[in-house]
Write a protein that holds these residues in place. Structure first.
Motif, PDB file in Angstrom:
ATOM      1  N   ASP A   3       0.793  -1.197  -0.027  1.00 53.05           N
ATOM      2  CA  ASP A   3       0.138   0.078  -0.052  1.00 53.05           C
ATOM      3  C   ASP A   3       0.943   1.141   0.047  1.00 53.05           C
ATOM      4  O   ASP A   3       0.299   2.094  -0.599  1.00 53.05           O
ATOM      5  CB  ASP A   3      -0.974   0.069   1.315  1.00 53.05           C
ATOM      6  CG  ASP A   3      -2.161  -0.837   1.008  1.00 53.05           C
ATOM      7  OD1 ASP A   3      -2.243  -1.323  -0.004  1.00 53.05           O
ATOM      8  OD2 ASP A   3      -2.903  -1.246   2.021  1.00 53.05           O
ATOM      9  N   ASP A   7      -0.304   4.106  -4.567  1.00 52.26           N
ATOM     10  CA  ASP A   7      -1.658   4.780  -4.187  1.00 52.26           C
ATOM     11  C   ASP A   7      -2.749   4.247  -4.897  1.00 52.26           C
ATOM     12  O   ASP A   7      -2.888   4.581  -5.967  1.00 52.26           O
ATOM     13  CB  ASP A   7      -1.498   6.461  -4.493  1.00 52.26           C
ATOM     14  CG  ASP A   7      -2.621   7.076  -4.135  1.00 52.26           C
ATOM     15  OD1 ASP A   7      -3.154   6.757  -2.991  1.00 52.26           O
ATOM     16  OD2 ASP A   7      -2.966   8.157  -4.882  1.00 52.26           O
ATOM     17  N   ARG A   8      -3.542   3.620  -4.075  1.00 51.46           N
ATOM     18  CA  ARG A   8      -4.628   2.907  -4.687  1.00 51.46           C
ATOM     19  C   ARG A   8      -5.744   4.035  -5.396  1.00 51.46           C
ATOM     20  O   ARG A   8      -6.584   3.730  -6.112  1.00 51.46           O
ATOM     21  CB  ARG A   8      -5.576   2.151  -3.521  1.00 51.46           C
ATOM     22  CG  ARG A   8      -5.095   0.882  -3.320  1.00 51.46           C
ATOM     23  CD  ARG A   8      -5.990  -0.208  -2.632  1.00 51.46           C
ATOM     24  NE  ARG A   8      -7.015  -0.365  -3.440  1.00 51.46           N
ATOM     25  CZ  ARG A   8      -6.920  -1.717  -3.881  1.00 51.46           C
ATOM     26  NH1 ARG A   8      -6.135  -2.610  -3.785  1.00 51.46           N
ATOM     27  NH2 ARG A   8      -7.966  -2.167  -4.847  1.00 51.46           N
ATOM     28  N   ASN A   9      -5.660   5.137  -4.589  1.00 53.12           N
ATOM     29  CA  ASN A   9      -6.814   6.169  -5.223  1.00 53.12           C
ATOM     30  C   ASN A   9      -6.546   6.472  -6.670  1.00 53.12           C
ATOM     31  O   ASN A   9      -7.252   6.644  -7.526  1.00 53.12           O
ATOM     32  CB  ASN A   9      -6.710   7.420  -4.191  1.00 53.12           C
ATOM     33  CG  ASN A   9      -7.445   7.248  -2.962  1.00 53.12           C
ATOM     34  OD1 ASN A   9      -8.177   6.223  -2.612  1.00 53.12           O
ATOM     35  ND2 ASN A   9      -6.950   7.943  -1.920  1.00 53.12           N
ATOM     36  N   THR A  10      -5.127   6.670  -6.798  1.00 47.14           N
ATOM     37  CA  THR A  10      -4.783   6.788  -8.526  1.00 47.14           C
ATOM     38  C   THR A  10      -5.366   6.079  -9.373  1.00 47.14           C
ATOM     39  O   THR A  10      -5.742   6.247 -10.379  1.00 47.14           O
ATOM     40  CB  THR A  10      -3.180   7.176  -8.391  1.00 47.14           C
ATOM     41  OG1 THR A  10      -2.823   8.013  -7.258  1.00 47.14           O
ATOM     42  CG2 THR A  10      -2.853   7.664  -9.755  1.00 47.14           C
ATOM     43  N   GLU A  12      -7.628   3.610  -8.805  1.00 47.79           N
ATOM     44  CA  GLU A  12      -9.157   3.556  -8.993  1.00 47.79           C
ATOM     45  C   GLU A  12      -9.698   4.603  -9.774  1.00 47.79           C
ATOM     46  O   GLU A  12     -10.476   4.601 -10.448  1.00 47.79           O
ATOM     47  CB  GLU A  12      -9.483   3.651  -7.519  1.00 47.79           C
ATOM     48  CG  GLU A  12      -9.450   2.510  -6.535  1.00 47.79           C
ATOM     49  CD  GLU A  12     -10.219   1.077  -7.345  1.00 47.79           C
ATOM     50  OE1 GLU A  12     -11.272   1.476  -8.113  1.00 47.79           O
ATOM     51  OE2 GLU A  12      -9.341   0.076  -7.503  1.00 47.79           O
ATOM     52  N   ALA A  13      -8.855   6.026  -9.524  1.00 45.99           N
ATOM     53  CA  ALA A  13      -9.418   7.034 -10.548  1.00 45.99           C
ATOM     54  C   ALA A  13      -9.326   6.895 -12.034  1.00 45.99           C
ATOM     55  O   ALA A  13     -10.055   7.037 -12.697  1.00 45.99           O
ATOM     56  CB  ALA A  13      -8.792   8.290 -10.085  1.00 45.99           C
ATOM     57  N   LYS A  15      -9.188   3.913 -13.227  1.00 48.68           N
ATOM     58  CA  LYS A  15     -10.012   2.710 -13.811  1.00 48.68           C
ATOM     59  C   LYS A  15     -11.455   3.364 -13.858  1.00 48.68           C
ATOM     60  O   LYS A  15     -12.116   3.138 -14.962  1.00 48.68           O
ATOM     61  CB  LYS A  15     -10.181   1.622 -12.645  1.00 48.68           C
ATOM     62  CG  LYS A  15     -10.823   0.375 -13.021  1.00 48.68           C
ATOM     63  CD  LYS A  15     -10.569  -0.519 -12.009  1.00 48.68           C
ATOM     64  CE  LYS A  15     -12.316  -0.944 -11.576  1.00 48.68           C
ATOM     65  NZ  LYS A  15     -12.380  -1.708 -10.292  1.00 48.68           N
ATOM     66  N   SER A  16     -11.678   4.204 -13.064  1.00 51.44           N
ATOM     67  CA  SER A  16     -13.080   4.824 -13.432  1.00 51.44           C
ATOM     68  C   SER A  16     -13.254   5.754 -14.555  1.00 51.44           C
ATOM     69  O   SER A  16     -14.257   5.930 -15.120  1.00 51.44           O
ATOM     70  CB  SER A  16     -13.321   5.787 -12.013  1.00 51.44           C
ATOM     71  OG  SER A  16     -12.922   7.121 -12.211  1.00 51.44           O
ATOM     72  N   GLY A  68       0.214   5.734 -10.001  1.00 56.41           N
ATOM     73  CA  GLY A  68       0.101   5.884  -8.361  1.00 56.41           C
ATOM     74  C   GLY A  68       1.228   5.568  -7.624  1.00 56.41           C
ATOM     75  O   GLY A  68       1.336   5.431  -6.429  1.00 56.41           O
ATOM     76  N   TYR A 112      -2.490  -5.648  -7.365  1.00 58.16           N
ATOM     77  CA  TYR A 112      -3.779  -4.845  -8.019  1.00 58.16           C
ATOM     78  C   TYR A 112      -4.206  -5.592  -9.196  1.00 58.16           C
ATOM     79  O   TYR A 112      -5.430  -5.636  -9.475  1.00 58.16           O
ATOM     80  CB  TYR A 112      -3.326  -3.496  -8.281  1.00 58.16           C
ATOM     81  CG  TYR A 112      -4.484  -2.478  -8.395  1.00 58.16           C
ATOM     82  CD1 TYR A 112      -5.579  -2.420  -7.496  1.00 58.16           C
ATOM     83  CD2 TYR A 112      -4.677  -2.125 -10.026  1.00 58.16           C
ATOM     84  CE1 TYR A 112      -6.455  -1.403  -7.879  1.00 58.16           C
ATOM     85  CE2 TYR A 112      -5.964  -1.528 -10.174  1.00 58.16           C
ATOM     86  CZ  TYR A 112      -6.631  -1.014  -9.182  1.00 58.16           C
ATOM     87  OH  TYR A 112      -7.739  -0.320  -9.592  1.00 58.16           O
TER      88      TYR A 112
ATOM     89  N   ASN B 115      -5.661  14.553 -17.336  1.00 52.58           N
ATOM     90  CA  ASN B 115      -6.956  14.632 -17.124  1.00 52.58           C
ATOM     91  C   ASN B 115      -7.980  14.415 -18.330  1.00 52.58           C
ATOM     92  O   ASN B 115      -8.095  15.074 -19.051  1.00 52.58           O
ATOM     93  CB  ASN B 115      -7.394  15.984 -16.315  1.00 52.58           C
ATOM     94  CG  ASN B 115      -8.628  16.136 -15.791  1.00 52.58           C
ATOM     95  OD1 ASN B 115      -9.750  15.410 -16.341  1.00 52.58           O
ATOM     96  ND2 ASN B 115      -9.026  16.818 -14.768  1.00 52.58           N
TER      97      ASN B 115
END
Lengths: 117, 352
Positions: A3, A7-10, A12-13, A15-16, A68, A112, B115
């Protein structure tokens, strides 16, 4: 441990805005390219070629940030700056540390990828 | 490119030595329906751009072979490529390099990590601008010969003037007011459009440019902006062809019981000031000077004389022996103290 490396948030973002398959493909590409970049940095260091050193560090910085691997990206940036200054004589220990940091990122990213399946 | 395709997909070139970046960009762009081509360094990028057309280039700065700055430099000095918009893609911490790129002509920038929303917005805005510029260019081409268009585009619309030796021509339709009152507005516009098509063919076919159209009259210039040593001869040949084409058109019109046209053409040669007049937003290539005034007056004088093509002495002195002119002697011209020697150019065929 994993972890901290990524950075998982990066992820996930990413992926979204795309999808799991794409993120997995991107990770594959990163894992394909990064060893070459690390080798390039090592050989550029041996040849005292600061420009080539800088470019490889730059790519690693950018790709690590995309996936990330923030601390790997930060360390790469430090080395990129050294390359930019033209003096890479003190880069050797930092490059060793970078290699170790990368190994942690590899296992975190592979973990991941398993989750994505 | 017409206005219908403005919102359509574009042909994009992605220049990046980093495969992860290429994948990321391609993903975002293909979703928007754009056609993507990749180049892995600056040399490849320039080669590709010289081979196929693109609407937009996404350019990485730090690359082997030729970096982003060098690519921008090459592009700005290449008249074929310099109008293709470039968006620089760079890391957040390279803001100074972005500034440099914008100063070198890049249209916009995107920062990494990318972005997707911003990517989409910037690319659409850039393509929109590119298409508007293409349309503008298309308009310039429509209303000017390729020489004028090339000079306009190459000079970047500088509005400066210069002295040139040139031949000016004025032409209009006799009794057009009567003609337009005798038929429907639709027929009048159709008649004018046919007439202008014929006149443009004759003028541009002899290396002239039409720089003004007012109602049923037009002004053309020969010998500027692209120098042409035979400007006088070209103008007279164009005038003859204009009268011939109107003649042919009249035969057609007569067959359909439609209105026939008569035109008058005045031609004069001399030193004129040529340049783009107007503002930065709306400019037209024009000439001012004595020859221009004389040409306009001679055109008016064709009514009084009853001969469709009148030229001044300077023009007459420059045309070759195959073309002749009948000396009508000195004529009083409005706005000129001295009389002007006028020549009537005989027509190739019997004409009205």
């Amino acid at each position: 441990m994993a972890d901290n490396a990524v950075d998982r948030n990066t992820l996930e973002a990413l992926k979204s805005t795309t999808d799991g398959d794409f993120v997995s493909e991107l990770i594959d590409t990163f894992l394909d390219d990064a060893p070459t970049l690390l080798e390039t940095m090592a050989s550029a260091l041996a040849e005292n070629d600061s420009e080539r050193f800088r470019r490889a560090a730059h790519s690693l910085k950018s790709n690590a940030a995309t996936l990330g691997a923030l601390s790997l990206s930060e360390s790469s940036k430090e080395l990129e700056m050294m390359g930019k200054s033209g003096d890479i004589s003190a880069a050797s220990p930092k490059l060793d540390a970078l290699g170790k940091a990368y190994a942690k990122v590899v296992s975190a990213l592979e973990e991941y990828q398993d989750e994505l399946k | 490119m017409n206005s219908n395709s403005r919102m359509g997909p574009g042909r994009l070139l992605v220049v990046d030595d980093n495969k992860v970046n290429r994948l990321l960009l391609a993903r975002g762009l293909q979703e928007q329906g754009h056609a993507i081509t990749f180049a892995e360094n600056g040399v490849q990028a320039l080669e590709t751009m010289r081979r196929e057309p693109f609407d937009l280039v996404l350019l990485d700065i730090m690359m082997p072979e030729l970096d982003g700055y060098q690519v921008l430099q090459e592009l700005t000095s290449d008249t074929d490529l310099r109008d293709i918009p470039v968006i620089v893609v760079s890391a957040m911490d390279e803001i100074d390099s972005v500034v440099k790129c914008i100063e070198m002509g890049a249209e916009d920038y995107l920062s990494k990590p990318l972005n997707p929303v911003l990517l989409k917005a910037r690319i659409s805005a850039c393509l929109e601008k590119k298409w508007l510029r293409d349309q503008q260019r298309e308009l310039i081409r429509k209303f000017a010969t390729s020489e004028v268009a090339d000079e306009l585009l190459a000079s970047g619309f500088s509005l400066g003037g210069k002295y040139v030796e040139a031949t000016a021509m004025f032409s209009d339709i006799r009794s057009f007011t009567t003609i337009s009152e005798s038929q429907s507005p639709e027929d009048t516009i159709e008649l004018l459009n046919t007439y202008y098509t014929l006149m443009f063919d004759a003028i541009t076919g002899h290396d002239g440019i039409v720089n003004q159209i007012v109602g049923d009259g037009l002004m053309a210039i020969f010998g500027a902006p692209a120098p042409n040593p035979d400007h006088a001869e070209c103008a007279v040949k164009a005038a003859l062809e204009m009268v011939e084409l109107v003649d042919l058109f009249n035969h057609e019109q007569a067959g359909q019981n439609k209105i026939q046209l008569q035109i008058g053409v005045g031609v004069a040669t001399g030193q004129v000031i040529a340049g783009y007049t107007g503002t930065q937003n709306r400019a037209t290539y024009t000439c001012v000077g004595d020859a221009v005034n004389v040409a306009a007056r001679l055109e008016a004088h064709t009514k009084a004389i009853g001969h469709p093509i009148l030229i001044d002495e300077n023009t007459y002195a420059l045309i070759n022996s195959a073309l002749t002119g009948k000396d009508l002697g000195p004529v009083d011209i409005k706005g000129k103290k001295e009389k002007v020697r006028v020549f009537a150019v005989p027509l190739n065929h019997s004409s009205g």
